[in-house]
Design a protein around this motif. Structure first.
Motif, PDB file in Angstrom:
ATOM      1  N   ALA A 145       1.122  -1.577   0.556  1.00 18.24           N
ATOM      2  CA  ALA A 145       0.034   0.507  -0.046  1.00 18.24           C
ATOM      3  C   ALA A 145       1.109   1.152   0.272  1.00 18.24           C
ATOM      4  CB  ALA A 145      -1.422  -0.103   1.270  1.00 18.24           C
ATOM      5  N   MET A 146       2.520   1.052   0.383  1.00 20.74           N
ATOM      6  CA  MET A 146       3.256   2.208   0.633  1.00 20.74           C
ATOM      7  C   MET A 146       3.532   2.609  -0.931  1.00 20.74           C
ATOM      8  SD  MET A 146       2.893   3.596   3.349  1.00 20.74           S
ATOM      9  CE  MET A 146       4.616   5.166   3.055  1.00 20.74           C
ATOM     10  N   GLY A 147       3.399   1.133  -1.798  1.00 22.72           N
ATOM     11  CA  GLY A 147       3.916   1.035  -3.191  1.00 22.72           C
ATOM     12  C   GLY A 147       5.228   0.704  -3.490  1.00 22.72           C
ATOM     13  N   ASP A 302      -4.365   0.355   2.183  1.00 26.52           N
ATOM     14  CA  ASP A 302      -4.076  -1.568   2.481  1.00 26.52           C
ATOM     15  C   ASP A 302      -6.225  -1.157   3.010  1.00 26.52           C
ATOM     16  OD1 ASP A 302      -4.792  -4.596   3.045  1.00 26.52           O
ATOM     17  OD2 ASP A 302      -3.810  -4.100   5.059  1.00 26.52           O
ATOM     18  N   LEU A 303      -7.008  -2.397   2.255  1.00 27.01           N
ATOM     19  CA  LEU A 303      -8.001  -2.281   2.892  1.00 27.01           C
ATOM     20  C   LEU A 303      -8.597  -3.126   3.554  1.00 27.01           C
ATOM     21  CD1 LEU A 303     -10.827  -1.034   2.014  1.00 27.01           C
ATOM     22  CD2 LEU A 303     -11.156  -2.622   0.210  1.00 27.01           C
ATOM     23  N   SER A 304      -8.079  -2.530   4.747  1.00 29.35           N
ATOM     24  CA  SER A 304      -8.295  -3.943   6.022  1.00 29.35           C
ATOM     25  C   SER A 304      -9.606  -4.121   6.998  1.00 29.35           C
ATOM     26  CB  SER A 304      -6.753  -4.252   6.746  1.00 29.35           C
ATOM     27  OG  SER A 304      -6.729  -2.623   7.227  1.00 29.35           O
ATOM     28  N   ASP A 305      -9.935  -2.416   6.973  1.00 30.65           N
ATOM     29  CA  ASP A 305     -10.915  -3.077   7.808  1.00 30.65           C
ATOM     30  C   ASP A 305     -12.372  -2.206   7.097  1.00 30.65           C
ATOM     31  OD1 ASP A 305      -9.734  -3.162   9.855  1.00 30.65           O
ATOM     32  OD2 ASP A 305      -8.388  -1.134  10.796  1.00 30.65           O
ATOM     33  N   GLY A 306     -12.621  -2.456   6.118  1.00 29.41           N
ATOM     34  CA  GLY A 306     -13.771  -2.146   5.519  1.00 29.41           C
ATOM     35  C   GLY A 306     -13.534  -1.121   4.666  1.00 29.41           C
ATOM     36  N   LEU A 307     -13.992  -1.213   3.180  1.00 29.21           N
ATOM     37  CA  LEU A 307     -14.328  -0.099   2.382  1.00 29.21           C
ATOM     38  C   LEU A 307     -14.831   1.034   2.826  1.00 29.21           C
ATOM     39  CD1 LEU A 307     -13.640   1.090  -0.746  1.00 29.21           C
ATOM     40  CD2 LEU A 307     -16.078   0.061  -0.963  1.00 29.21           C
ATOM     41  N   ARG A 308     -15.396   1.021   3.467  1.00 22.10           N
ATOM     42  CA  ARG A 308     -16.363   2.827   3.722  1.00 22.10           C
ATOM     43  C   ARG A 308     -15.768   2.626   4.904  1.00 22.10           C
ATOM     44  NH1 ARG A 308     -18.393   5.594   8.175  1.00 22.10           N
ATOM     45  NH2 ARG A 308     -18.107   3.688   9.365  1.00 22.10           N
ATOM     46  N   GLY A 372      -7.301  -5.845  -0.248  1.00 20.73           N
ATOM     47  CA  GLY A 372      -7.127  -5.327  -1.481  1.00 20.73           C
ATOM     48  C   GLY A 372      -6.396  -3.981  -1.020  1.00 20.73           C
ATOM     49  N   LEU A 373      -6.627  -2.959  -2.596  1.00 15.83           N
ATOM     50  CA  LEU A 373      -5.439  -1.709  -2.031  1.00 15.83           C
ATOM     51  C   LEU A 373      -6.315  -0.641  -2.660  1.00 15.83           C
ATOM     52  CD1 LEU A 373      -1.611  -3.111  -3.063  1.00 15.83           C
ATOM     53  CD2 LEU A 373      -2.865  -2.584  -0.887  1.00 15.83           C
TER      54      LEU A 373
END
Length: 433
Positions: A145-147, A302-308, A372-373
């Motif tokens: 997520a940091m590239g 990083d999408l770890s805790d939910g999109l919203r 996901g990212l």
């Protein structure tokens, strides 16, 4: 695992355990069927078994560097008080940075064994392999997520004395194979620590290296540039940037909710098995992180805790408005429907088009742990492979910073801010804060 459970629920009701491998239920040994425990063997003996698995992985990494005529990232690995990572020397003389993250998985907070759900007369449990694999993924995803490119992991294992010795070997295989399956083929396990505790706890520190496309890393606050006076809006107030997602959302959350149902499924759908596997052994599109940096991503996480939840964090960090397009997001829903049908049926809910749509929308918006990212790109960007647009991003002078949902309603579109009681339950945050 983003829900807490009372330990009284953890007593297995069936002696037979299973793992989900390749989309099928495969019998696995229960704790009582293992051999000696780590307490009876002692740390030295456990290390003697654990370290060859790690060393074999690190040797494969070293050979990959050697094949290219490069020095490995790890100059000195496990065995001393510290690992030594080699300086970043790029052939083109470009700048680079080390990035680092740390994360912890703890029994009955992040995983259970057994889970409550029964399937085809099996109990499902998170064993050492699953925990090692998941630990690798969640740390590698933060690096991506940091590239940056994952370079090394430091692993700390705290185990009860009665933990089966084979569990430790399974964990070693899980964390090394997790690196490989996620595409981190050159990430070494540089060292770590063993300790005693009353419950299993795993902590990993991960290191990664940026490259010339984003030498300081791609930060969640990087889209602040959209608020610059020089960043003029297009005609009709169109957005300046694209909100895009690489990887999946909603699958691991659906798997978790299934695993926490105190019931039984006689004939799980393939999608149900896939959802549960996504919770137990998630994978992250690591390569997409580097590609996003090369494509000029302004911000990423990083999408770890939910999109919203995570889109809101990125929006506030960058002082922008992330507007999720419901129609674009819900294109991902149909493949998730069979698993949601079985979840709704276990709960005793009506299963129809309306309930499935609502369950899918909440899973896609609120489900975490797919890793996901989520990224913000300038509006004229050709999205890199793996990323799909799920909305638009506006500067603070158009909308108050935060996350919104654009509902499609015929020829018009209503934009709703995802705040308030009806939305706050979507996404994970420790202690419910």
């Amino acid at each position: 695992m983003h829900q807490e459970q009372n330990q009284s629920t953890l007593t297995p009701t069936r002696p037979q355990f299973a793992r989900i491998i390749g989309g099928e239920l495969v019998p696995a040994p229960s704790t009582s069927e293992y051999g000696a425990s780590v307490g009876s063997m002692g740390e030295s003996a456990v290390l003697d078994s654990f370290m060859p698995i790690i060393a074999a992985h690190n040797e494969r990494v070293r050979q990959r560097f050697e094949h290219r005529g490069e020095e490995p990232i790890m100059a000195m690995g496990p065995g001393d008080d510290c690992a030594v990572l080699a300086p970043v020397l790029r052939a083109d003389g470009s700048a680079a940075s080390w990035v680092s993250t740390i994360d912890t998985l703890t029994a009955n907070q992040d995983f259970m064994s057994p889970w409550l759900l029964k399937m085809d007369n099996y109990s499902l449990g998170s064993g050492g392999y699953d925990i090692g694999y998941k630990t690798a993924t969640q740390n590698l995803a933060d690096i991506a997520a940091m590239g940056a490119v994952p370079a090394a992991l430091l692993v700390s294992l705290s185990l009860p004395a009665e933990t089966p010795y084979e569990w430790v070997e399974d964990f070693a295989r899980g964390i090394t194979e997790g690196c490989v399956e996620n595409g981190a083929l050159e990430c070494t396990i540089a060292g770590g620590d063993f300790g005693a505790s009353t419950e299993i706890s795993v902590t990993v520190t991960a290191f990664g290296i940026t490259d010339s496309s984003a030498p300081a890393g791609v930060r969640r606050s990087g889209a602040r540039v959209l608020n610059d006076d020089s960043a003029e809006l297009e005609d009709n107030g169109h957005a300046l940037a694209i909100l895009a997602l690489a990887g999946r959302t909603g699958w691991a959350d659906t798997g978790l909710r299934l695993l926490l149902q105190d019931g039984s499924i006689a004939r799980p759908s393939q999608q149900t098995l896939e959802a549960i596997a996504a919770q137990l052994r998630p994978t992250s599109p690591l390569d997409a992180g580097v590609q996003a940096a090369h494509a000029g991503a302004l911000a990423m996480m990083d999408l770890s805790d939910g999109l919203r939840k995570d889109a809101g964090r990125m929006a506030r960090a960058s002082s922008v408005a992330c507007v999720i397009d419901e129609a674009q997001l819900m294109r991902r829903a149909p493949e998730l429907y069979p698993a949601l049908e079985q979840l709704l049926a276990l709960r005793g809910n009506a299963v129809n088009d309306k309930s499935l749509y609502a369950a899918a929308l909440r899973a896609l918006l609120g489900g975490g742990e797919d890793h996901g990212l989520l990224a913000i790109f300038p509006a004229d960007t050709q999205l890199p492979e793996g990323f799909e647009s799920i909305g638009r991003v506006y500067p603070a002078r158009v909308y108050e910073p935060g996350v919104y949902l654009q509902h499609a309603q015929g020829d018009s579109a209503e934009i709703e801010r995802l705040e308030g009681e009806s939305w706050e339950s979507l996404g994970w945050e420790h202690y419910g804060a």
